[in-house]
Design an enzyme around this catalytic site. Sequence first.
Site, PDB file in Angstrom:
ATOM      1  N   THR A  16       0.794  -1.354  -0.112  1.00 17.08           N
ATOM      2  CA  THR A  16      -0.173   0.081  -0.038  1.00 17.08           C
ATOM      3  C   THR A  16       0.991   1.141  -0.069  1.00 17.08           C
ATOM      4  OG1 THR A  16      -1.691  -1.125   1.146  1.00 17.08           O
ATOM      5  CG2 THR A  16      -1.654   1.427   1.551  1.00 17.08           C
TER       6      THR A  16
ATOM      7  N   VAL B 217     -13.604  -4.289   3.068  1.00 15.38           N
ATOM      8  CA  VAL B 217     -13.198  -2.770   3.256  1.00 15.38           C
ATOM      9  C   VAL B 217     -11.651  -2.824   3.995  1.00 15.38           C
ATOM     10  CG1 VAL B 217     -13.905  -0.716   3.572  1.00 15.38           C
ATOM     11  CG2 VAL B 217     -15.624  -2.210   3.024  1.00 15.38           C
ATOM     12  N   SER B 218     -10.867  -2.034   3.271  1.00 21.81           N
ATOM     13  CA  SER B 218      -9.860  -2.002   3.737  1.00 21.81           C
ATOM     14  C   SER B 218      -9.745  -0.440   4.728  1.00 21.81           C
ATOM     15  CB  SER B 218      -8.436  -1.519   2.409  1.00 21.81           C
ATOM     16  OG  SER B 218      -7.643  -0.826   3.084  1.00 21.81           O
ATOM     17  N   ASP B 219      -8.838  -0.337   5.525  1.00 24.37           N
ATOM     18  CA  ASP B 219      -8.618   0.716   6.390  1.00 24.37           C
ATOM     19  C   ASP B 219      -8.042   1.902   5.593  1.00 24.37           C
ATOM     20  OD1 ASP B 219      -5.859  -0.815   6.093  1.00 24.37           O
ATOM     21  OD2 ASP B 219      -5.427   1.306   6.736  1.00 24.37           O
TER      22      ASP B 219
ATOM     23  N   THR C 187      -0.241   2.025   7.215  1.00 23.03           N
ATOM     24  CA  THR C 187      -0.251   0.704   6.485  1.00 23.03           C
ATOM     25  C   THR C 187       0.204  -0.699   7.705  1.00 23.03           C
ATOM     26  OG1 THR C 187       1.007  -0.337   4.465  1.00 23.03           O
ATOM     27  CG2 THR C 187       2.240   1.003   6.091  1.00 23.03           C
ATOM     28  N   GLY C 188      -0.306  -1.652   6.634  1.00 21.75           N
ATOM     29  CA  GLY C 188      -0.021  -2.878   7.605  1.00 21.75           C
ATOM     30  C   GLY C 188      -1.555  -3.636   7.313  1.00 21.75           C
ATOM     31  N   ILE C 189      -1.915  -4.506   8.273  1.00 26.68           N
ATOM     32  CA  ILE C 189      -3.189  -5.496   8.531  1.00 26.68           C
ATOM     33  C   ILE C 189      -4.308  -4.293   8.425  1.00 26.68           C
ATOM     34  CG2 ILE C 189      -4.217  -7.251   9.368  1.00 26.68           C
ATOM     35  CD1 ILE C 189      -1.664  -8.447   8.326  1.00 26.68           C
ATOM     36  N   GLY C 190      -5.180  -4.174   7.667  1.00 33.85           N
ATOM     37  CA  GLY C 190      -6.087  -3.215   7.660  1.00 33.85           C
ATOM     38  C   GLY C 190      -7.023  -3.305   9.021  1.00 33.85           C
TER      39      GLY C 190
HETATM   40  N1  ASP Z   1      -3.874  -1.728   4.986  1.00 29.06           N
HETATM   41  C1  ASP Z   1      -3.966  -2.395   3.854  1.00 29.06           C
HETATM   42  C2  ASP Z   1      -5.095  -3.226   4.012  1.00 29.06           C
HETATM   43  O1  ASP Z   1      -5.387  -3.990   5.110  1.00 29.06           O
HETATM   44  C3  ASP Z   1      -2.783  -3.222   3.246  1.00 29.06           C
HETATM   45  C4  ASP Z   1      -1.499  -2.489   3.308  1.00 29.06           C
HETATM   46  O2  ASP Z   1      -1.083  -1.547   4.147  1.00 29.06           O
HETATM   47  O3  ASP Z   1      -0.630  -2.734   2.869  1.00 29.06           O
HETATM   48  O4  ASP Z   1      -5.992  -3.329   2.784  1.00 29.06           O
END
Ligand code: ASP
Length: 307
Positions: free
Chosen positions: A169, A198-200, A218-221
């Site tokens: 991301t 739905v992403s964060d 960024t990371g696990i939404g």
């Molecule tokens: N945050 C994003 C999601 O979970 C993924 C990412 O940040 O790489 O959709």
Amino acid sequence: MQPKLIIHSGAGSSLGEKGGVELVRNSLHKILEKLYKLLVDDQSALDVVVRGCQLLEDDPIFNAGTGSVLQSDGQIRMSASLMDGLNHRFSGAINVSRIKNPIDLAKALQSSPDRVLSDHGAAELVRELQLPVYNSLTDKRLNEWQQERQQNFSKSMANIIAESPGSGTIGVVALDKEGRLAAGTSTGGKGFEKIGRVSDSAMPAGNYATGSAAVSCTGIGEDIIDECLAAKIVIRVTDGFSIKAAFERSFAEAHKHNRDLGAIAIDANGIIAWGKTSDVILAAFHDGKEIGDSLEAAKGTFIFTAE
Ligand code: ASP
């Protein structure tokens, strides 16, 4: 004011070998230099954030725009958001397909009474704006999906960070000469997710700004949403915390909850910050004097530049 800029291209578990680091570093530094010139040339933080998101979306090594990961059904659905700190206004598009730059929808929605559109509504907006049909699929992403299909989608997410050279991301945070802040974030999602997830990235949890601070995550939404990370950091700063204290407190909470995430930020005094609970966050910044990055920083660190 001295303009400030920080960009990211994801967070996650490993950066792979040196070749991957250099590939990401070259791309981030080039984009950073281009964008910083725009800030020096008096462009607004909001316009520079939009331009930055477009450039990062256009780079196929990142998981946004061209090069987005595929979802469980083999389709690409992208999400992007923009927040103008000056007007305190959020806009975004959720799960949109066949468009080159999802951030363009977030930009168009800044002046709309309905500022966050999903699936069908976002597709209608693409038509209204007469944006050309675009295929964001790359061979690399298709191969990843085909391999996962053979293993019945046993992975919980795609290689969205730079395990040479796949990556994540993207996000941009800027402070312009007038002291205005803005943040933008764009993603193809986690990869292999259920249809309609739905992403964060197009929520205030993942992208938020006021006149006091601006943050892109960024990371696990799901982890970012549970922490409401971007809004939490920005609101803490708006309520009087220093950016350092806001990061320390918010990341201590995220660590306690075993979250896998990262964030980049700038405050109204021009302090640039990034932090992560994940092994790696791919961030690069320009403070007016020099360029720095987080690509080889130790796990669980923060950085704060001087004003
Ligand atoms: N945050 C994003 C999601 O979970 C993924 C990412 O940040 O790489 O959709």
